[in-house]
Design a protein around this motif. Structure first.
Motif, short mmCIF file in Angstrom:
data_model
loop_
_atom_site.label_atom_id
_atom_site.label_comp_id
_atom_site.label_asym_id
_atom_site.label_seq_id
_atom_site.Cartn_x
_atom_site.Cartn_y
_atom_site.Cartn_z
N VAL A 20 0.84 -1.20 0.00
CA VAL A 20 0.00 0.00 0.00
C VAL A 20 0.88 1.25 0.00
O VAL A 20 1.74 1.42 0.87
CB VAL A 20 -0.94 0.01 1.22
N GLY A 21 0.64 2.12 -0.99
CA GLY A 21 1.53 3.27 -1.16
C GLY A 21 2.87 2.82 -1.70
O GLY A 21 3.92 3.19 -1.19
N CYS A 22 2.81 2.01 -2.75
CA CYS A 22 4.02 1.32 -3.23
C CYS A 22 5.06 2.26 -3.80
O CYS A 22 6.24 1.89 -3.92
CB CYS A 22 3.65 0.27 -4.26
N GLY A 23 4.67 3.48 -4.20
CA GLY A 23 5.64 4.42 -4.76
C GLY A 23 6.29 3.84 -6.01
O GLY A 23 5.62 3.38 -6.93
N ASP A 44 -0.87 7.35 -7.30
CA ASP A 44 -0.14 8.07 -8.35
C ASP A 44 -0.13 7.22 -9.63
O ASP A 44 0.62 6.24 -9.74
CB ASP A 44 1.28 8.35 -7.87
N ALA A 45 -0.95 7.60 -10.61
CA ALA A 45 -1.09 6.81 -11.83
C ALA A 45 0.22 6.74 -12.61
O ALA A 45 0.57 5.69 -13.17
CB ALA A 45 -2.19 7.38 -12.70
N LEU A 48 2.54 4.33 -10.99
CA LEU A 48 2.05 2.97 -11.18
C LEU A 48 2.31 2.45 -12.58
O LEU A 48 2.56 1.25 -12.77
CB LEU A 48 0.55 2.91 -10.87
N ASN A 49 2.26 3.33 -13.57
CA ASN A 49 2.58 2.90 -14.93
C ASN A 49 4.00 2.36 -15.01
O ASN A 49 4.26 1.34 -15.67
CB ASN A 49 2.40 4.05 -15.91
N ASN A 50 4.93 3.04 -14.35
CA ASN A 50 6.32 2.57 -14.32
C ASN A 50 6.45 1.26 -13.57
O ASN A 50 7.17 0.35 -13.99
CB ASN A 50 7.21 3.63 -13.67
N VAL A 51 5.75 1.16 -12.44
CA VAL A 51 5.80 -0.07 -11.64
C VAL A 51 5.25 -1.24 -12.46
O VAL A 51 5.85 -2.33 -12.49
CB VAL A 51 4.99 0.10 -10.33
N ASP A 52 4.14 -1.02 -13.13
CA ASP A 52 3.53 -2.09 -13.93
C ASP A 52 4.48 -2.54 -15.05
O ASP A 52 4.61 -3.74 -15.32
CB ASP A 52 2.22 -1.59 -14.53
N ALA A 53 5.15 -1.58 -15.67
CA ALA A 53 6.09 -1.93 -16.74
C ALA A 53 7.23 -2.79 -16.22
O ALA A 53 7.66 -3.76 -16.88
CB ALA A 53 6.64 -0.65 -17.39
N ILE A 54 7.73 -2.47 -15.04
CA ILE A 54 8.83 -3.25 -14.47
C ILE A 54 8.36 -4.63 -14.05
O ILE A 54 9.05 -5.64 -14.27
CB ILE A 54 9.46 -2.49 -13.29
N LEU A 55 7.16 -4.72 -13.47
CA LEU A 55 6.62 -6.03 -13.09
C LEU A 55 6.46 -6.91 -14.33
O LEU A 55 6.79 -8.11 -14.30
CB LEU A 55 5.28 -5.86 -12.38
N ALA A 70 1.21 -10.47 -10.58
CA ALA A 70 1.39 -9.12 -10.04
C ALA A 70 0.55 -8.14 -10.85
O ALA A 70 0.41 -8.28 -12.07
CB ALA A 70 2.86 -8.70 -10.09
N GLU A 71 0.00 -7.16 -10.16
CA GLU A 71 -0.74 -6.10 -10.83
C GLU A 71 -0.55 -4.79 -10.09
O GLU A 71 -0.30 -4.76 -8.88
CB GLU A 71 -2.23 -6.44 -10.91
N ALA A 72 -0.64 -3.69 -10.83
CA ALA A 72 -0.57 -2.35 -10.27
C ALA A 72 -1.98 -1.77 -10.25
O ALA A 72 -2.67 -1.78 -11.27
CB ALA A 72 0.36 -1.47 -11.11
N VAL A 73 -2.40 -1.28 -9.09
CA VAL A 73 -3.78 -0.83 -8.90
C VAL A 73 -3.78 0.58 -8.32
O VAL A 73 -3.11 0.85 -7.30
CB VAL A 73 -4.55 -1.78 -7.96
N LYS A 74 -4.54 1.46 -8.95
CA LYS A 74 -4.68 2.83 -8.46
C LYS A 74 -5.87 2.91 -7.50
O LYS A 74 -6.94 2.36 -7.77
CB LYS A 74 -4.91 3.80 -9.62
N GLY A 75 -5.66 3.59 -6.37
CA GLY A 75 -6.75 3.72 -5.42
C GLY A 75 -6.34 4.50 -4.19
O GLY A 75 -5.24 5.05 -4.10
N ASP A 76 -7.25 4.52 -3.23
CA ASP A 76 -7.12 5.32 -2.02
C ASP A 76 -6.84 4.40 -0.84
O ASP A 76 -7.62 3.46 -0.58
CB ASP A 76 -8.43 6.09 -1.81
N ALA A 77 -5.77 4.68 -0.11
CA ALA A 77 -5.40 3.86 1.04
C ALA A 77 -6.45 3.95 2.16
O ALA A 77 -6.47 3.08 3.05
CB ALA A 77 -4.04 4.28 1.59
#
Length: 238
Positions: A20-23, A44-45, A48-55, A70-77
Motif C-alpha cells: 500500500v503506497g508502493c511508490g 499516483d497513476a 504505477l505505470n512505471n511499476v507495472d512496466a517493471i513487473l 502481479a498487478e498495479a492498482v490505483k486507489g485510495d489507502a
C-alpha cells in the motif's frame, strides 16, 4: 533499497501481498521476485505505470516464478477495494507520515490482513526526521509532504489498538540520514549542490557495490541514526 526485511516478514512463494503506497515499487518487486501474488497499490497513476512496466519485464525475463502474479492498482489507502482478510501480508512503507487520517488508513491495513497474517509498517524515525524539519521547512511543508513525525511507540500503540500483536522493530538506512540533513541544510531545491551530488554518488556506489565497510558501518549506525524505523505485527488467528 529495501526498508522491510522480507526474511523477517516471511513472504514466501504463493502468498498474497499488498504493498500500500508502493511508490516506485521496490517492495512490490521483491515480493514478486520471491514468488508472491502481488498488488502494487498507489494513488499516483504515473508512478504505477512505471511499476507495472517493471513487473511485466520481470515476468517476461523470468525474474519471478511463473506461478506468481502481479498487478498495479490505483486507489485510495483510506478505502482499499478488497474484502476483509484478503491478504497474507500487508506492507505500508513510508506512507503514513503523509496521510492526514492515519487512523483510518491503519484500520484499512488491518482490515484487509488475514487472521494469522503479518503487517510491516515503516516511517521516518523521530530523531533524523526532526533534524530535517528543524533545518528546512521546504523538506516537509509542501503538497503531499510529511505532516507528522512519529515516535515509534506511538505508532506501535496505534496499530496494536486495532488488535494486532507487535513482534519486532528495527532501524534502517543510517547512511541516508546525513544525506537528507545535508540537503536540508543547503536547500532541498538545490540537488546540484556539489556536496549533495558527491554524497549521492557515494550512496549509489554503496547500493550497487555493497562493500563490506559501508554495510558494517550502516549496521552499527542504524540503531543510532537509522533514517527509518520498521515495525512488524501479526494478526491473531482467532
Amino acid at each position: 533499497m529495501l526498508t522491510v526485511d522480507f526474511d523477517r516478514l516471511g513472504v514466501v512463494e504463493g502468498s498474497s501481498v499488498i504493498d500500500v503506497g508502493c511508490g516506485a515499487g521496490r517492495h512490490s518487486f521483491e515480493a514478486f521476485r520471491r514468488g508472491a501474488d502481488v498488488v502494487a497499490f498507489d494513488q499516483d497513476a504515473a508512478e504505477l505505470n512505471n511499476v507495472d512496466a517493471i513487473l511485466q519485464a520481470m515476468q517476461d525475463q523470468g525474474e519471478a516464478p511463473a506461478s506468481a502474479k502481479a498487478e498495479a492498482v490505483k486507489g485510495d489507502a483510506l478505502d482499499l477495494p478488497y474484502g476483509d482478510g484478503a491478504f497474507d501480508f500487508v506492507i505500508a512503507s513510508e506512507i503514513l507520515e503523509h496521510v492526514p487520517q492515519d487512523d483510518r488508513a491503519i484500520a484499512e491495513l488491518v482490515r484487509v490482513l488475514k487472521p494469522g497474517g503479518r503487517l510491516a509498517v515503516t516511517v521516518p524515525r523521530w530523531l533524523p526526521e526532526k533534524v530535517c524539519w528543524l533545518l528546512s521547512d521546504e523538506y516537509h511543508a509542501n503538497e503531499g509532504g510529511h505532516i507528522r513525525i512519529y515516535h515509534a511507540d506511538q505508532l506501535r500503540d496505534k496499530i496494536t489498538a486495532r488488535g494486532l500483536r507487535f513482534d519486532h522493530q528495527h532501524h534502517a538506512h543510517a547512511l541516508h540520514a546525513p544525506f537528507w540533513w545535508l540537503k536540508c541544510a543547503v536547500g532541498v531545491d538545490k540537488p546540484d549542490h556539489p556536496a549533495v551530488t558527491a554524497y549521492h554518488r557515494m550512496l549509489v556506489w554503496d547500493m550497487m557495490s555493497r562493500p563490506w565497510l559501508t554495510r558494517h558501518a550502516e549496521s552499527v549506525l542504524n540503531p543510532l541514526i537509522g533514517k527509518s524505523v520498521a515495525l512488524y505485527f501479526e494478526k491473531p488467528a482467532a
